[in-house]
Design a protein around this motif. Structure first.
Motif, PDB file in Angstrom:
ATOM      1  N   ILE A   1       5.148  11.139  -1.774  1.00  0.00           N
ATOM      2  CA  ILE A   1       3.937  11.947  -1.847  1.00  0.00           C
ATOM      3  C   ILE A   1       3.223  11.989  -0.505  1.00  0.00           C
ATOM      4  O   ILE A   1       2.626  12.989  -0.148  1.00  0.00           O
ATOM      5  CB  ILE A   1       3.008  11.395  -2.946  1.00  0.00           C
ATOM      6  N   ARG A   2       3.309  10.892   0.249  1.00  0.00           N
ATOM      7  CA  ARG A   2       2.556  10.798   1.505  1.00  0.00           C
ATOM      8  C   ARG A   2       3.347  10.037   2.557  1.00  0.00           C
ATOM      9  O   ARG A   2       3.977   9.027   2.247  1.00  0.00           O
ATOM     10  CB  ARG A   2       1.249  10.066   1.247  1.00  0.00           C
ATOM     11  N   VAL A   3       3.307  10.540   3.782  1.00  0.00           N
ATOM     12  CA  VAL A   3       3.816   9.804   4.941  1.00  0.00           C
ATOM     13  C   VAL A   3       2.723   9.781   6.007  1.00  0.00           C
ATOM     14  O   VAL A   3       1.981  10.747   6.174  1.00  0.00           O
ATOM     15  CB  VAL A   3       5.118  10.393   5.530  1.00  0.00           C
ATOM     16  N   ASP A   4       2.619   8.655   6.685  1.00  0.00           N
ATOM     17  CA  ASP A   4       1.756   8.527   7.860  1.00  0.00           C
ATOM     18  C   ASP A   4       2.680   8.265   9.033  1.00  0.00           C
ATOM     19  O   ASP A   4       3.507   7.345   8.989  1.00  0.00           O
ATOM     20  CB  ASP A   4       0.762   7.380   7.702  1.00  0.00           C
ATOM     21  N   ILE A   5       2.552   9.087  10.064  1.00  0.00           N
ATOM     22  CA  ILE A   5       3.449   9.012  11.208  1.00  0.00           C
ATOM     23  C   ILE A   5       2.627   8.718  12.452  1.00  0.00           C
ATOM     24  O   ILE A   5       1.667   9.432  12.758  1.00  0.00           O
ATOM     25  CB  ILE A   5       4.232  10.329  11.383  1.00  0.00           C
TER      26      ILE A   5
END
Length: 132
Positions: free
Chosen positions: A74-78
């Motif tokens: 649902i979510r990625v932080d890069i």
């Protein structure tokens, strides 16, 4: 319901007493910040694109070990060391997701765990939520 640690034979586990690479609670999956690092050095050819591919591959291994797919994310932080190379990150990301992509944050940072690491990615997922 109890939280559990998920491991993958494809990804080296950190030293005890430091962190968990992947934890699952119910159908929720939390993948710690992954990089292209390995016991023998940084994987790939040293480009942002190759490191992003290696990092998404690690995340994929954890998702499969947790019983899910990349499309359950649902979510990625890069976190990247050079925002000008973001197109390389997006190119790699398109190779791992289909349909509606996860929500995403992309932030430039001054540095990561070692100078040769160009990006780090965290992920949150709900196993079974995707239609793909």
């Amino acid at each position: 319901m109890k939280m559990q640690r998920v491991t993958s034979p494809h990804v080296k586990e950190p030293a005890p007493g430091t962190w968990s690479n992947c934890r699952v609670y119910g159908n929720q999956v939390f993948v710690a910040g992954m990089t292209a690092s390995s016991p023998t050095g940084v994987l790939g050819d040293g480009s942002m694109y190759s490191q992003a591919r290696e990092t998404f591959t690690k995340i994929k291994h954890f998702m499969e070990a947790a019983g899910g797919t990349m499309n359950d994310i649902i979510r990625v932080d890069i976190y990247v060391t050079d925002i000008k190379q973001r197109e390389d990150v997006w190119k790699a990301r398109r190779e791992f997701f289909t349909g509606d992509f996860p929500t995403s944050t992309l932030v430039q940072v001054a540095g990561l765990a070692s100078p040769e690491i160009l990006l780090e990615i965290t992920a949150e997922a709900h196993v079974g939520c995707s239609s793909a």
